[in-house]
Scaffold this motif. Structure first.
Motif, PDB file in Angstrom:
ATOM      1  N   LEU A 164       0.834  -1.210   0.000  1.00  0.00           N
ATOM      2  CA  LEU A 164       0.000   0.000   0.000  1.00  0.00           C
ATOM      3  C   LEU A 164       0.869   1.260   0.000  1.00  0.00           C
ATOM      4  O   LEU A 164       0.622   2.207  -0.749  1.00  0.00           O
ATOM      5  N   THR A 165       1.907   1.258   0.837  1.00  0.00           N
ATOM      6  CA  THR A 165       2.823   2.400   0.911  1.00  0.00           C
ATOM      7  C   THR A 165       3.521   2.620  -0.419  1.00  0.00           C
ATOM      8  O   THR A 165       3.637   3.745  -0.913  1.00  0.00           O
ATOM      9  N   LEU A 166       3.977   1.537  -1.023  1.00  0.00           N
ATOM     10  CA  LEU A 166       4.663   1.611  -2.313  1.00  0.00           C
ATOM     11  C   LEU A 166       3.736   2.166  -3.395  1.00  0.00           C
ATOM     12  O   LEU A 166       4.132   3.013  -4.189  1.00  0.00           O
ATOM     13  N   CYS A 167       2.493   1.718  -3.406  1.00  0.00           N
ATOM     14  CA  CYS A 167       1.519   2.201  -4.399  1.00  0.00           C
ATOM     15  C   CYS A 167       1.269   3.694  -4.237  1.00  0.00           C
ATOM     16  O   CYS A 167       1.178   4.430  -5.222  1.00  0.00           O
ATOM     17  N   LYS A 168       1.159   4.160  -3.000  1.00  0.00           N
ATOM     18  CA  LYS A 168       0.938   5.587  -2.755  1.00  0.00           C
ATOM     19  C   LYS A 168       2.112   6.406  -3.283  1.00  0.00           C
ATOM     20  O   LYS A 168       1.932   7.458  -3.884  1.00  0.00           O
ATOM     21  N   ALA A 202       4.176   5.547  -5.712  1.00  0.00           N
ATOM     22  CA  ALA A 202       4.156   5.464  -7.173  1.00  0.00           C
ATOM     23  C   ALA A 202       3.102   6.404  -7.747  1.00  0.00           C
ATOM     24  O   ALA A 202       3.329   7.048  -8.766  1.00  0.00           O
ATOM     25  N   GLN A 203       1.948   6.487  -7.093  1.00  0.00           N
ATOM     26  CA  GLN A 203       0.888   7.380  -7.566  1.00  0.00           C
ATOM     27  C   GLN A 203       1.341   8.835  -7.493  1.00  0.00           C
ATOM     28  O   GLN A 203       0.870   9.672  -8.239  1.00  0.00           O
ATOM     29  N   GLY A 204       2.300   9.113  -6.598  1.00  0.00           N
ATOM     30  CA  GLY A 204       2.843  10.464  -6.467  1.00  0.00           C
ATOM     31  C   GLY A 204       3.733  10.851  -7.627  1.00  0.00           C
ATOM     32  O   GLY A 204       4.098  12.013  -7.781  1.00  0.00           O
ATOM     33  N   LEU A 232       9.902  -5.175  -4.535  1.00  0.00           N
ATOM     34  CA  LEU A 232       8.609  -4.710  -4.984  1.00  0.00           C
ATOM     35  C   LEU A 232       8.841  -3.476  -5.846  1.00  0.00           C
ATOM     36  O   LEU A 232       9.536  -2.559  -5.429  1.00  0.00           O
ATOM     37  N   ARG A 233       8.252  -3.471  -7.024  1.00  0.00           N
ATOM     38  CA  ARG A 233       8.376  -2.316  -7.914  1.00  0.00           C
ATOM     39  C   ARG A 233       6.969  -1.896  -8.304  1.00  0.00           C
ATOM     40  O   ARG A 233       6.183  -2.716  -8.771  1.00  0.00           O
ATOM     41  N   ALA A 234       6.642  -0.637  -8.080  1.00  0.00           N
ATOM     42  CA  ALA A 234       5.306  -0.138  -8.403  1.00  0.00           C
ATOM     43  C   ALA A 234       5.403   0.855  -9.551  1.00  0.00           C
ATOM     44  O   ALA A 234       6.277   1.713  -9.572  1.00  0.00           O
ATOM     45  N   LEU A 235       4.496   0.705 -10.511  1.00  0.00           N
ATOM     46  CA  LEU A 235       4.448   1.599 -11.662  1.00  0.00           C
ATOM     47  C   LEU A 235       3.030   2.138 -11.816  1.00  0.00           C
ATOM     48  O   LEU A 235       2.083   1.358 -11.901  1.00  0.00           O
ATOM     49  N   THR A 264      -4.561   5.785 -13.153  1.00  0.00           N
ATOM     50  CA  THR A 264      -5.830   5.197 -12.702  1.00  0.00           C
ATOM     51  C   THR A 264      -5.608   3.860 -12.000  1.00  0.00           C
ATOM     52  O   THR A 264      -6.473   3.398 -11.278  1.00  0.00           O
ATOM     53  N   HIS A 265      -4.443   3.231 -12.238  1.00  0.00           N
ATOM     54  CA  HIS A 265      -4.123   1.935 -11.639  1.00  0.00           C
ATOM     55  C   HIS A 265      -2.648   1.921 -11.266  1.00  0.00           C
ATOM     56  O   HIS A 265      -1.867   2.734 -11.759  1.00  0.00           O
ATOM     57  N   THR A 266      -2.284   0.976 -10.438  1.00  0.00           N
ATOM     58  CA  THR A 266      -0.879   0.793 -10.090  1.00  0.00           C
ATOM     59  C   THR A 266      -0.534  -0.681 -10.279  1.00  0.00           C
ATOM     60  O   THR A 266      -1.244  -1.550  -9.793  1.00  0.00           O
TER      61      THR A 266
END
Length: 162
Positions: free
Chosen positions: A30-34, A36-38, A66-69, A81-83
């Motif tokens: 969840l932290t990683l997604c936030k 990435a959204q930034g 973990l890699r978030a895009l 719109t998605h991660t």
């Protein structure tokens, strides 16, 4: 969660506290997604956080990257719109016998250079900077290396050459 392959599901379980309800998304993701959204790709490597996680003794949890895009609709500008989160077990960094690998798998000189840096744990971006090539070219070399080694992930490439 829209899609997770078998390996991701196995890793997800190791990232959850013991008493987590089904369908819970682990806090590190969840932290990683936030982040990435930034703006932009974000990467983190997790090590065993201690005995509270998944009931495992400290040090038993396999390290994972973990890699978030952030992803948006094709052709549209604006906020994501998605991660997409890519999860992969991390194998320990080590030198690879490049000459042996080149001979065994018919690797080009450049593929061997990329393989060496891959084995040392560098990201595609860092490998591109170090070899003065584009990140796209690094990705192409890694795809070729994976094909020649019959591997399906970066970690599997390195593990194959242990």
């Amino acid at each position: 969660m829209a899609f997770a392959n078998e390996q991701a599901l196995e890793l997800l379980v190791t990232l959850l506290p013991v008493e987590s309800p089904a369908g819970t998304i682990p806090e590190p993701i969840l932290t990683l997604c936030k982040k990435a959204q930034g703006g932009g790709e974000t990467t983190v490597t997790l090590r065993s956080p201690g005995p509270a996680w998944a009931g495992l003794p400290e040090g038993v949890l396999p390290a994972c990257a973990l890699r978030a895009l952030p992803l948006g609709a094709p052709g549209e500008k604006g906020p994501a719109t998605h991660t997409m989160v890519l999860m992969e077990r991390v194998v320990e960094k080590h030198q690879i016998d490049l000459e042996k690998a080149r001979a065994a798998f018919q690797l080009s000189k450049r593929e061997a250079e990329v393989l060496n840096l891959l084995g040392l744990g560098f990201t595609n971006k860092k490998i591109a900077e170090m070899l003065y090539i584009s990140e796209h070219t690094v990705k192409d070399h890694i795809k070729n290396i994976m094909k020649k080694l019959g591997a399906s992930s970066r970690g599997e490439v390195v593990a194959t050459l242990r």
